[in-house]
Design a protein around this motif. Structure first.
Motif, mmCIF file in Angstrom:
data_model
loop_
_atom_site.group_PDB
_atom_site.id
_atom_site.type_symbol
_atom_site.label_atom_id
_atom_site.label_comp_id
_atom_site.label_asym_id
_atom_site.label_seq_id
_atom_site.Cartn_x
_atom_site.Cartn_y
_atom_site.Cartn_z
ATOM 1 N N PRO A 82 -1.698 9.221 27.875
ATOM 2 C CA PRO A 82 -3.077 9.579 27.533
ATOM 3 C C PRO A 82 -3.133 10.673 26.455
ATOM 4 O O PRO A 82 -2.374 11.647 26.535
ATOM 5 C CB PRO A 82 -3.642 10.113 28.844
ATOM 6 N N LEU A 83 -4.031 10.470 25.469
ATOM 7 C CA LEU A 83 -4.099 11.382 24.326
ATOM 8 C C LEU A 83 -5.304 12.305 24.421
ATOM 9 O O LEU A 83 -6.356 11.915 24.946
ATOM 10 C CB LEU A 83 -4.213 10.580 23.030
ATOM 11 N N GLN A 84 -5.138 13.497 23.858
ATOM 12 C CA GLN A 84 -6.273 14.408 23.667
ATOM 13 C C GLN A 84 -7.113 13.831 22.540
ATOM 14 O O GLN A 84 -6.548 13.206 21.629
ATOM 15 C CB GLN A 84 -5.764 15.785 23.222
ATOM 16 N N PHE A 99 3.428 6.662 10.174
ATOM 17 C CA PHE A 99 3.873 6.060 8.909
ATOM 18 C C PHE A 99 5.051 5.125 9.167
ATOM 19 O O PHE A 99 5.632 5.117 10.252
ATOM 20 C CB PHE A 99 4.246 7.152 7.887
ATOM 21 N N LYS A 102 -3.859 5.777 28.865
ATOM 22 C CA LYS A 102 -2.690 5.191 28.210
ATOM 23 C C LYS A 102 -3.104 3.902 27.520
ATOM 24 O O LYS A 102 -3.831 3.105 28.104
ATOM 25 C CB LYS A 102 -1.609 4.911 29.259
ATOM 26 N N PHE A 149 3.728 2.186 23.882
ATOM 27 C CA PHE A 149 2.802 2.744 24.876
ATOM 28 C C PHE A 149 2.545 4.189 24.486
ATOM 29 O O PHE A 149 3.490 4.973 24.378
ATOM 30 C CB PHE A 149 3.422 2.677 26.278
ATOM 31 N N LEU A 205 2.582 11.678 17.920
ATOM 32 C CA LEU A 205 2.533 10.764 19.068
ATOM 33 C C LEU A 205 3.872 10.740 19.822
ATOM 34 O O LEU A 205 3.981 10.125 20.886
ATOM 35 C CB LEU A 205 2.208 9.340 18.607
ATOM 36 N N ASN A 206 4.898 11.368 19.237
ATOM 37 C CA ASN A 206 6.246 11.370 19.791
ATOM 38 C C ASN A 206 6.773 9.936 19.974
ATOM 39 O O ASN A 206 7.297 9.575 21.021
ATOM 40 C CB ASN A 206 6.277 12.114 21.134
ATOM 41 N N ARG A 207 6.609 9.127 18.948
ATOM 42 C CA ARG A 207 7.087 7.746 19.016
ATOM 43 C C ARG A 207 7.805 7.353 17.738
ATOM 44 O O ARG A 207 7.382 7.721 16.646
ATOM 45 C CB ARG A 207 5.915 6.764 19.198
ATOM 46 N N GLU A 208 8.890 6.612 17.888
ATOM 47 C CA GLU A 208 9.503 5.917 16.761
ATOM 48 C C GLU A 208 10.030 4.592 17.280
ATOM 49 O O GLU A 208 10.617 4.524 18.360
ATOM 50 C CB GLU A 208 10.588 6.751 16.066
ATOM 51 N N LYS A 209 9.740 3.544 16.518
ATOM 52 C CA LYS A 209 10.116 2.215 16.983
ATOM 53 C C LYS A 209 10.375 1.308 15.787
ATOM 54 O O LYS A 209 9.512 1.157 14.924
ATOM 55 C CB LYS A 209 8.965 1.656 17.839
ATOM 56 N N GLU A 262 6.615 5.368 12.936
ATOM 57 C CA GLU A 262 7.041 6.720 13.293
ATOM 58 C C GLU A 262 5.873 7.688 13.297
ATOM 59 O O GLU A 262 5.034 7.690 12.398
ATOM 60 C CB GLU A 262 8.122 7.202 12.322
ATOM 61 N N PHE A 313 5.373 11.881 14.640
ATOM 62 C CA PHE A 313 5.830 13.056 15.384
ATOM 63 C C PHE A 313 4.753 13.488 16.381
ATOM 64 O O PHE A 313 5.060 13.849 17.510
ATOM 65 C CB PHE A 313 6.162 14.205 14.421
#
Lengths: 241, 135
Positions: free
Chosen positions: B97-99, B106, B59, B94, B79-83, B75, B77
């Motif tokens: 853990p990523l592959q 963007f 992480k 945060f 990473l499944n994050r928008e802030k 944003e 998709f």
């Protein structure tokens, strides 16, 4: 490489079992949106929700409901939404039945802990009957690779002229595969008073322009016990700008 | 003797009730682990750096500093994050853990200019990258 532990999956399943085993009693509509625990600053949206129930020999047959809402963030981690509710309960005609005020509160930052948490507060007033319903509860979401599990464990207090004052419980769950932004299949589960159902759903998001997007959700929920109306259709549109 | 048996029974009964509560408490416990922090700046509607290397399998914390006066939304998709980061503000994301792989992101307010990619490197490559960029 291990990216999410079995222990975390077991913990999430324990939570599902715990919530499912709670006494589920609710007079109102059980199939509704499964809330995510996230709020964005500067968030603004119009929202439309629709549901329809069908079973020839069931008292809830042909029941149809619609909700129209306007929502906006009031702080970095809190958003308010106001709804107008219209219902058709057979054999009566369609009519405006109430208003609702909703507050969503994001408790933890997404990805900060092993699960993301939020809270929901709703106050609904039924038109002409002086009945009220207050709902509160926990919203949880957890990522498992390309999938997300969202759980809502809610407590409902009802009171008013034609309602016995009582506390009830509701549980909603959604397990979603984040396949493409526009197409994300999921499975949903609902439990409440005289209602236990589950079924497939499909949702997605389409971006129009800078800061403009349309989110959609469609689900067909089928009964998993004899008291529950056979089929419920749920549809929602959210225009964010 | 009878009282002791009754007490034992009561304890057994209570311990069964405690199981789901324990499960809920376990779920709410935060996972405490040391996290690497990476800084990402937004300036003139651009992400700086536009290519950000992070270690895969752990992480990581992204500190996003918006140096523009206008707001921007990070944003992604994949990473499944928008802030949303307010003008002259900062936000912490945060991820992982990523592959190992590439994850595009963007700025939703300026999607034509504010674009970037986060590259998650496997352990050996990450150690090599760190050694090459040590100062």
């Amino acid at each position: 490489m291990k990216l999410y532990s079995k222990k975390a999956v077991v913990k999430a399943l324990c939570f599902v079992c715990l919530c499912s085993s709670m006494q589920a009693l609710a007079d109102g509509r059980v199939v509704d949106k499964v809330y995510h625990p996230y709020v964005q600053p500067l968030e603004r949206e119009f929202e439309y929700r629709y549901f329809y129930q069908r079973q020839a020999d069931h008292p809830d047959n042909n029941t149809m409901g619609q909700k129209l809402g306007y929502g906006f963030s009031v702080a970095e981690r809190a958003a308010l939404e106001i709804y107008v509710i219209a219902d058709r309960i057979s054999p009566e005609d369609y009519k405006l039945t109430g208003y609702e005020l909703e507050l969503r509160w994001m408790l933890t930052e997404q990805g900060q802990y092993s699960a993301d948490w939020g809270m929901l507060f709703e106050l609904e007033r039924q038109n002409n009957q002086d009945n009220y319903e207050f709902t509160t509860g926990l919203l949880m979401e957890k990522e498992f690779g390309p999938t997300s599990l969202t759980l809502n464990a809610l407590a409902v207090y009802e009171w008013g002229q034609t309602l016995d004052a009582e506390w009830e419980g509701e549980f909603r769950a959604q397990y979603r595969y984040r396949w493409l932004p526009a197409v994300q299949p999921a499975i949903e589960l609902y439990a409440g008073e005289n209602y236990k159902g589950a079924g497939p759903s499909l949702m997605g998001v389409h971006k129009f322009d800078k800061q403009e997007q349309l989110k959609w959700e469609l689900a067909v929920i089928v009964a998993i016990d004899n008291d529950t109306v056979d089929r419920t259709l749920r549809f929602a549109l959210e225009y964010e700008f | 003797m009878k009282n002791i048996e009754l007490k034992k029974r009561q304890l057994r009964k209570n311990s069964k009730k405690a199981l789901p509560i324990t499960a809920l408490l376990l779920l709410t416990l935060p996972v405490v682990a040391e996290q690497s922090v990476f800084e990402l700046r937004i300036k003139d509607h651009l992400f700086l750096p536009s290519v950000l290397y992070v270690p895969a399998g752990e992480k990581v914390k992204l500190l996003v500093l918006n140096q523009d006066p206008s707001p921007e939304e990070f944003e992604s998709f994949s990473l499944n994050r928008e802030k949303v980061i307010l003008g002259k503000g900062k936000a912490t994301l945060f991820v992982g853990p990523l592959q190992p792989g590439k994850y595009e992101f963007f700025g939703e307010y300026n999607p034509d200019s504010a674009q970037g990619v986060l590259i998650a490197l496997p352990e050996a490559e990450w150690l090599q990258h760190k050694a090459n960029h040590a100062y």
